[in-house]
Design an enzyme around this catalytic site. Structure first.
Site, PDB file in Angstrom:
ATOM      1  N   ARG A   8       3.096  -0.270 -17.422  1.00 51.02           N
ATOM      2  CA  ARG A   8       1.865  -1.059 -17.133  1.00 51.02           C
ATOM      3  C   ARG A   8       0.644  -0.227 -17.784  1.00 51.02           C
ATOM      4  O   ARG A   8       1.000   0.967 -18.069  1.00 51.02           O
ATOM      5  CB  ARG A   8       1.428  -1.244 -15.655  1.00 51.02           C
ATOM      6  CG  ARG A   8       2.537  -2.333 -15.047  1.00 51.02           C
ATOM      7  CD  ARG A   8       1.873  -2.756 -13.603  1.00 51.02           C
ATOM      8  NE  ARG A   8       2.827  -3.525 -13.090  1.00 51.02           N
ATOM      9  CZ  ARG A   8       3.326  -3.637 -11.835  1.00 51.02           C
ATOM     10  NH1 ARG A   8       3.118  -2.341 -11.072  1.00 51.02           N
ATOM     11  NH2 ARG A   8       4.261  -4.323 -11.178  1.00 51.02           N
TER      12      ARG A   8
ATOM     13  N   ARG B 200       7.234 -12.307  -5.567  1.00 54.16           N
ATOM     14  CA  ARG B 200       6.856 -11.234  -5.136  1.00 54.16           C
ATOM     15  C   ARG B 200       6.825 -11.499  -3.485  1.00 54.16           C
ATOM     16  O   ARG B 200       6.974 -10.735  -2.457  1.00 54.16           O
ATOM     17  CB  ARG B 200       5.645 -10.520  -5.370  1.00 54.16           C
ATOM     18  CG  ARG B 200       6.101  -9.809  -6.863  1.00 54.16           C
ATOM     19  CD  ARG B 200       4.920  -8.543  -7.043  1.00 54.16           C
ATOM     20  NE  ARG B 200       5.312  -7.901  -8.334  1.00 54.16           N
ATOM     21  CZ  ARG B 200       6.138  -6.927  -8.477  1.00 54.16           C
ATOM     22  NH1 ARG B 200       6.651  -6.415  -7.363  1.00 54.16           N
ATOM     23  NH2 ARG B 200       6.145  -6.289  -9.607  1.00 54.16           N
TER      24      ARG B 200
ATOM     25  N   ARG C 182      -4.919  -7.307  -8.271  1.00 50.11           N
ATOM     26  CA  ARG C 182      -4.239  -6.543  -9.153  1.00 50.11           C
ATOM     27  C   ARG C 182      -4.456  -7.207 -10.703  1.00 50.11           C
ATOM     28  O   ARG C 182      -4.388  -6.330 -11.631  1.00 50.11           O
ATOM     29  CB  ARG C 182      -2.822  -6.152  -8.825  1.00 50.11           C
ATOM     30  CG  ARG C 182      -2.659  -5.124  -7.859  1.00 50.11           C
ATOM     31  CD  ARG C 182      -0.859  -5.042  -7.749  1.00 50.11           C
ATOM     32  NE  ARG C 182      -0.565  -4.033  -6.986  1.00 50.11           N
ATOM     33  CZ  ARG C 182       0.579  -3.777  -6.500  1.00 50.11           C
ATOM     34  NH1 ARG C 182       1.694  -4.134  -7.365  1.00 50.11           N
ATOM     35  NH2 ARG C 182       0.926  -3.090  -5.833  1.00 50.11           N
TER      36      ARG C 182
ATOM     37  N   GLY D 209       0.716  -1.251  -0.084  1.00 55.72           N
ATOM     38  CA  GLY D 209      -0.041  -0.006   0.015  1.00 55.72           C
ATOM     39  C   GLY D 209       0.897   1.274  -0.146  1.00 55.72           C
ATOM     40  O   GLY D 209       0.266   2.334   0.447  1.00 55.72           O
TER      41      GLY D 209
END
EC number: 2.7.4.8
Length: 198
Positions: free
Chosen positions: A44, A148, A137, A16
């Site tokens: 992206r 990740r 996401r 976040g």
């Protein structure tokens, strides 16, 4: 009173950081400035060059790193990321508190410079919550998700190292996390306002 110190925000992808950063920059747009990082990854959807990142080729970035133009840089998932000295200077030239969003490797590199920022680590309440956020996401493959999450676990362990961070914020509620962030930066905000950036 001294000039305000830069702020280094770190934390795993999906914790976040970007959301907190956006809120901070919206509420205090004349006080904080975001140091735009360089990356060799592809943009992206919706990302803008010069706003989200400076998107550059590996050749260009490696040349500039070799020339000593970067405060910190790291490689993640086959892409280079880094903070250039020019990006930080651009924010400071506007008399703003420079905010850097870097990974743990970057934090260690910045510790070797004379930047003397405030180091803040943003972490999710748990790895399960982080996995949920990353899945929502829809930008990750199973392989990149696993990478990740493994990196996040390692980062969360390392963040406990004494003296590495001035503050660890657990982002279980955005409002609470944002309040903690603002509280931590209240001194710097006051300094900035006192020197005429209102």
């Amino acid at each position: 009173m001294g000039s305000p110190r830069p702020v280094v925000l770190s934390g795993p992808s999906g914790a976040g950081k970007s959301t907190l950063l956006k809120k901070l920059l919206q509420e205090h747009s004349s006080i904080f400035g975001f140091s735009v990082s360089h990356t060799t990854r592809d943009p992206r959807p919706g990302e803008e060059n010069g706003k989200d990142y400076y998107f550059v080729t590996r050749e260009v970035m490696q040349r500039d790193i070799a020339a000593g133009d970067f405060i910190e840089h790291a490689e993640f998932s086959g892409n280079l990321y880094g903070t250039s000295k020019a990006a930080v200077r651009a924010v400071q030239a506007m008399n703003r508190i420079c905010v850097l969003d870097v990974d743990l490797q970057g934090v260690r590199n910045i510790k070797k410079t004379d930047l003397q920022p405030i180091y803040i680590f943003v972490q999710p309440p748990s790895l399960d919550v982080l996995e949920q956020r990353l899945r929502q996401r829809n930008t990750e493959t199973e392989e990149s998700l696993a990478k990740r999450l493994a990196a996040a676990k390692a980062d969360m362990e390392s963040s406990k190292e004494p003296g590495l961070f001035d503050l660890i914020i657990i982002n279980d509620s955005l409002d609470k996390a944002y309040w903690a962030l603002k509280e931590a930066l209240s001194e710097e905000i006051k300094k900035a306002q006192a020197t005429g950036h209102s």
